[in-house]
Write a protein that holds these residues in place. Sequence first.
Motif, short mmCIF file in Angstrom:
data_model
loop_
_atom_site.label_atom_id
_atom_site.label_comp_id
_atom_site.label_asym_id
_atom_site.label_seq_id
_atom_site.Cartn_x
_atom_site.Cartn_y
_atom_site.Cartn_z
N SER A 158 0.82 -1.21 0.00
CA SER A 158 0.00 0.00 0.00
C SER A 158 0.86 1.25 0.00
O SER A 158 0.57 2.22 -0.72
CB SER A 158 -0.91 -0.01 1.23
N GLY A 159 1.95 1.23 0.79
CA GLY A 159 2.84 2.39 0.84
C GLY A 159 3.57 2.61 -0.46
O GLY A 159 3.73 3.75 -0.92
N LEU A 160 4.04 1.52 -1.08
CA LEU A 160 4.73 1.63 -2.35
C LEU A 160 3.81 2.15 -3.45
O LEU A 160 4.22 2.93 -4.31
CB LEU A 160 5.30 0.27 -2.76
N GLN A 161 2.54 1.72 -3.42
CA GLN A 161 1.60 2.17 -4.44
C GLN A 161 1.33 3.66 -4.31
O GLN A 161 1.25 4.38 -5.32
CB GLN A 161 0.28 1.40 -4.32
N LYS A 162 1.23 4.15 -3.07
CA LYS A 162 1.00 5.59 -2.87
C LYS A 162 2.21 6.38 -3.33
O LYS A 162 2.08 7.45 -3.95
CB LYS A 162 0.70 5.87 -1.40
N LEU A 163 3.42 5.87 -3.04
CA LEU A 163 4.63 6.54 -3.51
C LEU A 163 4.71 6.51 -5.03
O LEU A 163 5.11 7.48 -5.67
CB LEU A 163 5.87 5.85 -2.92
N ASN A 164 4.28 5.39 -5.63
CA ASN A 164 4.27 5.26 -7.09
C ASN A 164 3.33 6.29 -7.72
O ASN A 164 3.65 6.93 -8.71
CB ASN A 164 3.85 3.85 -7.48
N ASP A 165 2.15 6.46 -7.10
CA ASP A 165 1.18 7.45 -7.60
C ASP A 165 1.74 8.87 -7.43
O ASP A 165 1.56 9.73 -8.31
CB ASP A 165 -0.14 7.34 -6.83
N TYR A 166 2.41 9.10 -6.31
CA TYR A 166 2.97 10.43 -6.03
C TYR A 166 4.03 10.81 -7.06
O TYR A 166 4.11 11.97 -7.49
CB TYR A 166 3.58 10.41 -4.62
N LEU A 167 4.84 9.82 -7.47
CA LEU A 167 5.94 10.10 -8.41
C LEU A 167 5.50 10.05 -9.88
O LEU A 167 6.33 10.21 -10.77
CB LEU A 167 7.07 9.08 -8.19
N LEU A 168 4.22 9.84 -10.12
CA LEU A 168 3.72 9.78 -11.49
C LEU A 168 4.01 11.08 -12.25
O LEU A 168 4.37 11.06 -13.43
CB LEU A 168 2.21 9.50 -11.49
N THR A 169 3.87 12.21 -11.57
CA THR A 169 4.09 13.51 -12.22
C THR A 169 5.27 14.26 -11.62
O THR A 169 5.39 15.48 -11.79
CB THR A 169 2.83 14.38 -12.08
N ARG A 170 6.15 13.55 -10.89
CA ARG A 170 7.28 14.20 -10.23
C ARG A 170 8.57 13.45 -10.51
O ARG A 170 8.57 12.22 -10.58
CB ARG A 170 7.07 14.28 -8.72
N SER A 171 9.67 14.18 -10.63
CA SER A 171 10.98 13.56 -10.78
C SER A 171 11.66 13.33 -9.43
O SER A 171 12.49 12.44 -9.29
CB SER A 171 11.89 14.44 -11.66
N SER B 80 10.24 -3.20 -6.82
CA SER B 80 9.89 -4.03 -7.97
C SER B 80 9.57 -3.16 -9.19
O SER B 80 9.09 -2.03 -9.07
CB SER B 80 8.68 -4.90 -7.62
N ALA B 81 9.84 -3.72 -10.36
CA ALA B 81 9.54 -3.00 -11.61
C ALA B 81 8.04 -2.80 -11.79
O ALA B 81 7.61 -2.01 -12.63
CB ALA B 81 10.11 -3.77 -12.80
N ASP B 82 7.22 -3.50 -10.98
CA ASP B 82 5.77 -3.29 -11.04
C ASP B 82 5.42 -1.87 -10.64
O ASP B 82 4.42 -1.32 -11.10
CB ASP B 82 5.06 -4.28 -10.11
N TYR B 83 6.23 -1.28 -9.75
CA TYR B 83 6.04 0.11 -9.36
C TYR B 83 6.96 0.96 -10.24
O TYR B 83 8.03 1.39 -9.82
CB TYR B 83 6.35 0.29 -7.87
N VAL B 84 6.53 1.19 -11.46
CA VAL B 84 7.41 1.75 -12.49
C VAL B 84 7.95 3.13 -12.12
O VAL B 84 9.12 3.44 -12.36
CB VAL B 84 6.66 1.80 -13.85
N ASN B 85 7.12 3.97 -11.51
CA ASN B 85 7.56 5.32 -11.15
C ASN B 85 8.56 5.30 -10.00
O ASN B 85 9.54 6.04 -9.99
CB ASN B 85 6.37 6.21 -10.80
N VAL B 86 8.30 4.43 -9.02
CA VAL B 86 9.22 4.30 -7.88
C VAL B 86 10.55 3.73 -8.36
O VAL B 86 11.63 4.19 -7.96
CB VAL B 86 8.63 3.40 -6.78
N ALA B 87 10.49 2.71 -9.22
CA ALA B 87 11.72 2.09 -9.73
C ALA B 87 12.55 3.09 -10.52
O ALA B 87 13.78 3.15 -10.38
CB ALA B 87 11.36 0.88 -10.60
N ARG B 88 11.88 3.91 -11.36
CA ARG B 88 12.60 4.94 -12.13
C ARG B 88 13.30 5.92 -11.20
O ARG B 88 14.49 6.22 -11.36
CB ARG B 88 11.61 5.68 -13.04
N TRP B 89 12.54 6.42 -10.22
CA TRP B 89 13.11 7.39 -9.27
C TRP B 89 14.24 6.77 -8.45
O TRP B 89 15.29 7.38 -8.27
CB TRP B 89 11.98 7.89 -8.35
N TYR B 90 14.04 5.54 -7.97
CA TYR B 90 15.03 4.88 -7.12
C TYR B 90 16.35 4.69 -7.88
O TYR B 90 17.43 4.97 -7.35
CB TYR B 90 14.48 3.52 -6.68
N ASN B 91 16.28 4.23 -9.12
CA ASN B 91 17.49 4.01 -9.91
C ASN B 91 18.22 5.32 -10.20
O ASN B 91 19.45 5.38 -10.22
CB ASN B 91 17.14 3.30 -11.23
#
Length: 229
Positions: free
Chosen positions: A12-25, A48-59
Amino acid sequence: MAVNFHNLNAASGLQKLNDYLLTRSYITGYQASKDDISVYSALATSPSADYVNVARWYNHIDALLKLCGISEEGKGVKIESSASVVEEAPSPAIDDKKGPAADDDDDMDLFGEETEEEKKAAEERAAAVKASGKKKESGKSSVLLDVKPWDDETDMQKLEEVVRSVKMEGLLWGASKLAPVGYGIKKLQIMMTIVDDLVSVDNLIEDYLLVEPANEYIQSCDIVAFNKI
């Protein structure tokens, strides 16, 4: 205004972070800051790559830390309950036949609360985990080196191969590029991540990069940036 995140290691936390980073770098602002480091450090593993926005930001943050570190202060971020979350097992039923006598209030709490001994043991375990985590986090550094050749006829590809051929425990070579010096000469700029207790950068340069056979290609080697991770 500080940004709040909860349970970053739960789905749940990762999904919220993923949504937050959808429009943010970045977590706050328009460049990487200490807010990004706080969230990065709170994640137990690479997302996980399932959270595409979090994975992009993390890398991206991981690459920045390895390349040159991050010094921007940020706007503030609050992270709660970021410990790894597992499915809760049902509480075991109390067996009246095997349990202590009902009137032994010091040893058993009928309402399921922890005894003083259990609370003390839990606090000691938490303190030990926190201490070991701090020790681990403070033990690495990101270093940028300038490696200069003898002249414009030096094979820069071979020079980089010689540098990367240095292997030792606690040393990890990172990104590199060639930068112009002048008169057709280029220098190699290369990143490395080191474990502070295992690798001395000065000794690495003097004992490995400025001796044979490396010094056939390398004239000098300088530390340009040195940042704690």
